[in-house]
Write a protein that holds these residues in place. Sequence first.
Motif, PDB file in Angstrom:
ATOM      1  N   SER A   1       0.827  -1.208   0.000  1.00 50.85           N
ATOM      2  CA  SER A   1       0.000   0.000   0.000  1.00 50.85           C
ATOM      3  C   SER A   1       0.862   1.258   0.000  1.00 50.85           C
ATOM      4  CB  SER A   1      -0.925  -0.001   1.236  1.00 50.85           C
ATOM      5  OG  SER A   1      -1.775  -1.130   1.242  1.00 50.85           O
ATOM      6  N   MET A   2       1.921   1.241   0.825  1.00 49.68           N
ATOM      7  CA  MET A   2       2.816   2.398   0.888  1.00 49.68           C
ATOM      8  C   MET A   2       3.565   2.598  -0.424  1.00 49.68           C
ATOM      9  SD  MET A   2       4.370   2.029   4.744  1.00 49.68           S
ATOM     10  CE  MET A   2       5.471   3.441   4.521  1.00 49.68           C
ATOM     11  N   LEU A   3       3.907   1.499  -1.102  1.00 54.20           N
ATOM     12  CA  LEU A   3       4.603   1.608  -2.385  1.00 54.20           C
ATOM     13  C   LEU A   3       3.759   2.385  -3.384  1.00 54.20           C
ATOM     14  CD1 LEU A   3       6.866   0.907  -4.381  1.00 54.20           C
ATOM     15  CD2 LEU A   3       5.738  -1.298  -4.770  1.00 54.20           C
ATOM     16  N   GLY A   4       2.461   2.098  -3.403  1.00 55.28           N
ATOM     17  CA  GLY A   4       1.577   2.825  -4.308  1.00 55.28           C
ATOM     18  C   GLY A   4       1.536   4.316  -3.991  1.00 55.28           C
ATOM     19  N   MET A   5       1.475   4.649  -2.693  1.00 56.99           N
ATOM     20  CA  MET A   5       1.419   6.066  -2.301  1.00 56.99           C
ATOM     21  C   MET A   5       2.728   6.782  -2.608  1.00 56.99           C
ATOM     22  SD  MET A   5      -0.758   6.095   1.251  1.00 56.99           S
ATOM     23  CE  MET A   5       0.309   4.936   2.116  1.00 56.99           C
ATOM     24  N   VAL A   6       3.869   6.148  -2.273  1.00 58.16           N
ATOM     25  CA  VAL A   6       5.168   6.778  -2.520  1.00 58.16           C
ATOM     26  C   VAL A   6       5.382   6.985  -4.011  1.00 58.16           C
ATOM     27  CG1 VAL A   6       7.665   6.434  -2.370  1.00 58.16           C
ATOM     28  CG2 VAL A   6       6.230   5.943  -0.399  1.00 58.16           C
ATOM     29  N   GLY A   7       5.021   5.989  -4.820  1.00 59.43           N
ATOM     30  CA  GLY A   7       5.181   6.116  -6.264  1.00 59.43           C
ATOM     31  C   GLY A   7       4.359   7.259  -6.828  1.00 59.43           C
ATOM     32  N   ASN A   8       3.130   7.428  -6.326  1.00 63.48           N
ATOM     33  CA  ASN A   8       2.283   8.512  -6.816  1.00 63.48           C
ATOM     34  C   ASN A   8       2.826   9.879  -6.427  1.00 63.48           C
ATOM     35  OD1 ASN A   8       0.471   6.732  -7.977  1.00 63.48           O
ATOM     36  ND2 ASN A   8      -0.817   6.604  -6.163  1.00 63.48           N
ATOM     37  N   ILE A   9       3.359   9.996  -5.191  1.00 62.79           N
ATOM     38  CA  ILE A   9       3.936  11.265  -4.749  1.00 62.79           C
ATOM     39  C   ILE A   9       5.151  11.617  -5.594  1.00 62.79           C
ATOM     40  CG2 ILE A   9       5.113  12.415  -2.849  1.00 62.79           C
ATOM     41  CD1 ILE A   9       3.332  10.796  -0.952  1.00 62.79           C
ATOM     42  N   ALA A  10       5.997  10.616  -5.842  1.00 58.28           N
ATOM     43  CA  ALA A  10       7.218  10.862  -6.619  1.00 58.28           C
ATOM     44  C   ALA A  10       6.892  11.304  -8.033  1.00 58.28           C
ATOM     45  CB  ALA A  10       8.091   9.609  -6.630  1.00 58.28           C
ATOM     46  N   MET A  11       5.854  10.699  -8.611  1.00 59.48           N
ATOM     47  CA  MET A  11       5.488  11.082  -9.970  1.00 59.48           C
ATOM     48  C   MET A  11       4.876  12.483  -9.995  1.00 59.48           C
ATOM     49  SD  MET A  11       6.457   8.789 -12.061  1.00 59.48           S
ATOM     50  CE  MET A  11       5.525   9.296 -13.508  1.00 59.48           C
ATOM     51  N   ALA A  12       4.124  12.834  -8.934  1.00 54.07           N
ATOM     52  CA  ALA A  12       3.452  14.127  -8.909  1.00 54.07           C
ATOM     53  C   ALA A  12       4.421  15.276  -8.645  1.00 54.07           C
ATOM     54  CB  ALA A  12       2.358  14.116  -7.847  1.00 54.07           C
ATOM     55  N   ASP A  13       5.438  15.041  -7.806  1.00 54.71           N
ATOM     56  CA  ASP A  13       6.374  16.105  -7.447  1.00 54.71           C
ATOM     57  C   ASP A  13       7.751  15.514  -7.248  1.00 54.71           C
ATOM     58  OD1 ASP A  13       7.735  18.265  -6.569  1.00 54.71           O
ATOM     59  OD2 ASP A  13       6.503  18.652  -4.799  1.00 54.71           O
ATOM     60  N   ARG A  14       8.627  15.709  -8.206  1.00 56.22           N
ATOM     61  CA  ARG A  14       9.952  15.116  -8.142  1.00 56.22           C
ATOM     62  C   ARG A  14      10.883  15.852  -7.177  1.00 56.22           C
ATOM     63  NH1 ARG A  14      10.089  14.312 -14.642  1.00 56.22           N
ATOM     64  NH2 ARG A  14       9.044  12.306 -14.708  1.00 56.22           N
ATOM     65  N   ARG A  15      10.420  16.964  -6.582  1.00 53.73           N
ATOM     66  CA  ARG A  15      11.241  17.698  -5.637  1.00 53.73           C
ATOM     67  C   ARG A  15      11.044  17.212  -4.206  1.00 53.73           C
ATOM     68  NH1 ARG A  15       8.996  23.472  -7.099  1.00 53.73           N
ATOM     69  NH2 ARG A  15       7.136  22.180  -6.904  1.00 53.73           N
ATOM     70  N   TRP A  16      10.258  16.164  -4.026  1.00 46.34           N
ATOM     71  CA  TRP A  16       9.943  15.692  -2.675  1.00 46.34           C
ATOM     72  C   TRP A  16      11.137  15.043  -1.991  1.00 46.34           C
ATOM     73  CZ3 TRP A  16      10.350  10.593  -1.038  1.00 46.34           C
ATOM     74  CH2 TRP A  16      10.664   9.673  -2.051  1.00 46.34           C
ATOM     75  N   ALA A  17      12.126  14.574  -2.727  1.00 45.29           N
ATOM     76  CA  ALA A  17      13.178  13.716  -2.176  1.00 45.29           C
ATOM     77  C   ALA A  17      13.986  14.416  -1.093  1.00 45.29           C
ATOM     78  CB  ALA A  17      14.093  13.228  -3.291  1.00 45.29           C
ATOM     79  N   ASP A  18      14.412  15.670  -1.335  1.00 46.10           N
ATOM     80  CA  ASP A  18      15.252  16.362  -0.366  1.00 46.10           C
ATOM     81  C   ASP A  18      14.570  16.468   0.986  1.00 46.10           C
ATOM     82  OD1 ASP A  18      16.951  16.619  -2.458  1.00 46.10           O
ATOM     83  OD2 ASP A  18      16.757  18.784  -2.681  1.00 46.10           O
ATOM     84  N   THR A  19      13.340  16.949   0.977  1.00 49.38           N
ATOM     85  CA  THR A  19      12.595  17.104   2.231  1.00 49.38           C
ATOM     86  C   THR A  19      12.362  15.769   2.901  1.00 49.38           C
ATOM     87  OG1 THR A  19      11.485  19.062   1.329  1.00 49.38           O
ATOM     88  CG2 THR A  19      10.464  18.005   3.241  1.00 49.38           C
ATOM     89  N   ALA A  20      12.018  14.749   2.105  1.00 48.24           N
ATOM     90  CA  ALA A  20      11.732  13.431   2.672  1.00 48.24           C
ATOM     91  C   ALA A  20      12.984  12.829   3.310  1.00 48.24           C
ATOM     92  CB  ALA A  20      11.186  12.505   1.590  1.00 48.24           C
ATOM     93  N   ILE A  21      14.134  12.965   2.667  1.00 48.47           N
ATOM     94  CA  ILE A  21      15.367  12.399   3.209  1.00 48.47           C
ATOM     95  C   ILE A  21      15.722  13.061   4.542  1.00 48.47           C
ATOM     96  CG2 ILE A  21      17.867  12.282   2.854  1.00 48.47           C
ATOM     97  CD1 ILE A  21      17.315  11.730  -0.096  1.00 48.47           C
ATOM     98  N   VAL A  22      15.600  14.370   4.618  1.00 46.82           N
ATOM     99  CA  VAL A  22      15.910  15.072   5.871  1.00 46.82           C
ATOM    100  C   VAL A  22      14.915  14.685   6.961  1.00 46.82           C
ATOM    101  CG1 VAL A  22      16.050  17.336   6.972  1.00 46.82           C
ATOM    102  CG2 VAL A  22      17.051  16.985   4.714  1.00 46.82           C
TER     103      VAL A  22
END
Length: 382
Positions: free
Chosen positions: A127-148
């Motif tokens: 279930s989480m894989l589906g949500m993470v994949g959708n967020i990544a596709m919608a906004d590719r700038r999410w990674a920096d904030t998510a990693i921190v």
Amino acid sequence: MSVGLRRALAALCCRLLQAVLPPSMQSWGWAVRYEAASIPDDTKALLFAIDSLSGLLPRALAVHLLHPFGEGSTAMNRLDSMLRRPRALGILCAISAALLGIAYMAFAGAPIRYLGINLGALAIGLSMLGMVGNIAMADRRWADTAIVAMAGALLATALFGAQVDGATRWVNLADLAIQPSLVLLPVMLVAFAQTRSATAAAGLVISAAAMALQPDRAMAGMLALCVTILAVIRRDPATVIACAAGAAGFTATLMRADSLPAAPYVDQILYSSFDIHAGAGLAVWGGTALMLVPAIVGLTRDPDNRAVYAVFGAVWFAAIAAAALGNYPTPVVGYGGSAIIGYVVSLFALPKLTGVPARKAWRGDDPADRSPPAGDLLVALA
């Protein structure tokens, strides 16, 4: 384990086998089910069911890979069609490995609650894989904030988490002990493989400090291995800083004693499973090998995304190696939902189709971000 429970688990193994077998092999599933039912001794019936499950599952996986995607396809074309879908292949490997781990625990006499927790973790991860994949596709700038943010969670665990024998690696939720590093660190590393920002590197520096404080030698080694591979692949300042921090964190864990005893159904099962039965050992090792299949296939077939596959493979190779060398959790096939969730969610980094970049760089399409020749990757892995 009670006699009735052994018979019930044998029946469960047979049903699991029938669930994963393709239509062309369903007759095998029925034959195993009838044979198990005809064995009067419940222990022998359970042994037979586990042997059959671990023996037929690889064949079932091969048939699924060869399943036709269109009329007139040759066997090689069918196989190629499946191998061009790395994320789908990873999901299939995750489900198969988790089922093999559950089969091992069932025969080893683990509490039914353990089996349910692993199944629940698999469902949560998907279930989480589906949500993470959708967020990544919608906004590719999410990674920096998510990693921190995830690095902050790991540091908070080191400072305020549950402590056992001097190690602070867990968070207690109700009656469950969750190890956040097994959930978050794999996701952070595969995300960092797709970006080279200073913010993301700062998140890994914080994570290296958290692993040293916990201390967690296995996860610190995972971080150090992955950022070292990336530093060989791409020699940019952010990656070099993360590499230095990873090496320092791992060195700090080596200087501190790690006296945690082995936990049943969690640690050292790569060896102890064979003491139970050869079928149990094959289930554990077979499930462990399946975890590395997506990385191996991707490295050989998808040169555009070799860096991502290299990091994904290094993450889970490090986790397996740690489990083989010390009292650290055996990922996916052992008891514990943290690694199952971490493995499934980390599949978000794999592209849906080979030849298509998993994620374009968030800071622009820099030619320096492109994957290096295979030779450089082999040097890094060595």
